[in-house]
Design an enzyme around this catalytic site. Sequence first.
Site, PDB file in Angstrom:
ATOM      1  N   PRO A  28      17.281  73.294  96.814  1.00  0.00           N
ATOM      2  CA  PRO A  28      17.847  71.982  96.461  1.00  0.00           C
ATOM      3  C   PRO A  28      19.369  72.035  96.593  1.00  0.00           C
ATOM      4  O   PRO A  28      20.037  72.745  95.839  1.00  0.00           O
ATOM      5  CB  PRO A  28      17.404  71.773  95.015  1.00  0.00           C
ATOM      6  CG  PRO A  28      17.131  73.149  94.488  1.00  0.00           C
ATOM      7  CD  PRO A  28      16.707  73.994  95.640  1.00  0.00           C
ATOM      8  N   ASP A  71      23.063  76.156  96.404  1.00  0.00           N
ATOM      9  CA  ASP A  71      21.650  76.175  96.041  1.00  0.00           C
ATOM     10  C   ASP A  71      21.575  75.943  94.532  1.00  0.00           C
ATOM     11  O   ASP A  71      21.934  76.819  93.742  1.00  0.00           O
ATOM     12  CB  ASP A  71      21.032  77.528  96.425  1.00  0.00           C
ATOM     13  CG  ASP A  71      19.543  77.600  96.134  1.00  0.00           C
ATOM     14  OD1 ASP A  71      19.028  76.726  95.411  1.00  0.00           O
ATOM     15  OD2 ASP A  71      18.891  78.542  96.623  1.00  0.00           O
ATOM     16  N   HIS A  72      21.095  74.764  94.137  1.00  0.00           N
ATOM     17  CA  HIS A  72      21.128  74.390  92.725  1.00  0.00           C
ATOM     18  C   HIS A  72      20.167  75.215  91.868  1.00  0.00           C
ATOM     19  O   HIS A  72      20.248  75.169  90.639  1.00  0.00           O
ATOM     20  CB  HIS A  72      20.807  72.900  92.586  1.00  0.00           C
ATOM     21  CG  HIS A  72      21.593  72.224  91.501  1.00  0.00           C
ATOM     22  ND1 HIS A  72      22.188  72.909  90.462  1.00  0.00           N
ATOM     23  CD2 HIS A  72      21.896  70.913  91.288  1.00  0.00           C
ATOM     24  CE1 HIS A  72      22.807  72.062  89.659  1.00  0.00           C
ATOM     25  NE2 HIS A  72      22.646  70.840  90.133  1.00  0.00           N
ATOM     26  N   ARG A  73      19.263  75.966  92.501  1.00  0.00           N
ATOM     27  CA  ARG A  73      18.397  76.862  91.728  1.00  0.00           C
ATOM     28  C   ARG A  73      19.208  78.020  91.152  1.00  0.00           C
ATOM     29  O   ARG A  73      18.852  78.580  90.108  1.00  0.00           O
ATOM     30  CB  ARG A  73      17.273  77.426  92.614  1.00  0.00           C
ATOM     31  CG  ARG A  73      16.327  76.392  93.191  1.00  0.00           C
ATOM     32  CD  ARG A  73      15.385  77.036  94.192  1.00  0.00           C
ATOM     33  NE  ARG A  73      16.095  77.668  95.296  1.00  0.00           N
ATOM     34  CZ  ARG A  73      15.506  78.364  96.273  1.00  0.00           C
ATOM     35  NH1 ARG A  73      14.188  78.521  96.262  1.00  0.00           N
ATOM     36  NH2 ARG A  73      16.225  78.898  97.241  1.00  0.00           N
ATOM     37  N   VAL A 111      22.986  78.078  91.408  1.00  0.00           N
ATOM     38  CA  VAL A 111      24.366  77.721  91.068  1.00  0.00           C
ATOM     39  C   VAL A 111      24.380  76.369  90.355  1.00  0.00           C
ATOM     40  O   VAL A 111      23.901  75.363  90.893  1.00  0.00           O
ATOM     41  CB  VAL A 111      25.241  77.645  92.335  1.00  0.00           C
ATOM     42  CG1 VAL A 111      26.668  77.253  91.965  1.00  0.00           C
ATOM     43  CG2 VAL A 111      25.236  78.983  93.078  1.00  0.00           C
TER      44      VAL A 111
END
Length: 437
Positions: free
Chosen positions: A234, A409-411, A413
Amino acid sequence: MPIEIKMPALSPTMEEGKLAKWLVKEGDTVSSGDIMAEIETDKATMEFEAVDEGVIGKISVAEGTEGVKVGTVIAVLVEEGEDASAIDAPKEAPKAAAKEEAPKTEAKAETKPAPAAAPKAAASGDRVVATPLAKRIADAKGVDLSGVTGSGPNGRIVKADVEAAQGGTAKKAAPAPAASAPATAPAAAATSSVEMADETRALLDARVPHSVEKLSGMRKTIARRLAQSKQEAPHIYLSVDVQLDKLLELRSQINATLEKQGVKVSVNDMLVKALGMALVAVPECNVTFAGNELIKYERADISVAVSIPGGLITPIVTAANEKSFSAIAKATKDLASRAKEGKLKPDEYQGGTASISNMGMMGIKSFSAVINPPQSTILAIGAGDKRPWVMPDGSLGVATVMSATGSFDHRAVDGADGARLMAAFREFVENPLSMIA
């Protein structure tokens, strides 16, 4: 005793490659360490060395062959004086056995009861189930689909059914016996993909002169990895405007000093170091998401996007946070040159902790880059241009400003950590002396 030489895995992710060129021929004597062939992976062309010594008894895969799977026998080495003519003898028996097996298999298949007669066009209520291409061909040729037998999954009408119906002589194929849902779904998807390709080609043939080019190994890899990145990671995007005047002034002074050494530092070289130092300052962004684990890196290895014929490659500047501007300039020049020649080693382009992509030199003002898996951070650099700018004393002036956009990468960061990285990057660029203090 003959020794099989197999297609090697020249990188941890290599599954197949192209046997670009043989440097030996049948009958040649080779020793351990001799270069036997050039093998092209998805990113580079590498030399393949002999491990054993002997005589090349047979070359099984011709040079220029693409898609050779890792582990495939590409040649056979025999000992001095050994008869090379007997190399294939042991392999013929299994083939013969396979041929004898075929009629038996067919005979068994014939004993099975024939499937029920093919249903007429599958329908939901009064709706005829057919592919879009089949419907279009039927409309053009005046074929009534309600009287056509479908040979696709679940009686779906496909292109071949319409063409056969128009001819009136071809026999319709009966659909396969009903299978469980998991077995039917892939078949339907495959048929849909084939029909879609047929439809696209039909449109192109009719409207636009074109040619069809087979995808290179590099392009296949790029397509697979970028699709993987967008599907799995994401993305979150954060942008900042960065003033470049002090950086440009320092660059001029550095290049004047290095002129006699033949070294020229680019703006991108300085931005590579700025990103490296920002990642060390904000280690929460210098990470890789690994399922139930988060891998945290202690140094910044920056992958630099380089456009080469046929695709894109990302050679790595290791420990960019620790290198001087001149060292980064030498490294990037060497890596980019060998990347365009296809001479990089796997460890020079595989890995890295974050990436930087600079399209400012092409006049692009801003863009968002796709994360380079398995990394979690990539910085997209736009062109620097003159803009109105509020100076430190509050007055309005003109400054050279560029836009930089970070993709995270929102998983792995969080948005706040990504914002801290962008702020740290801007601080290093706007106060470049802090990178050499």
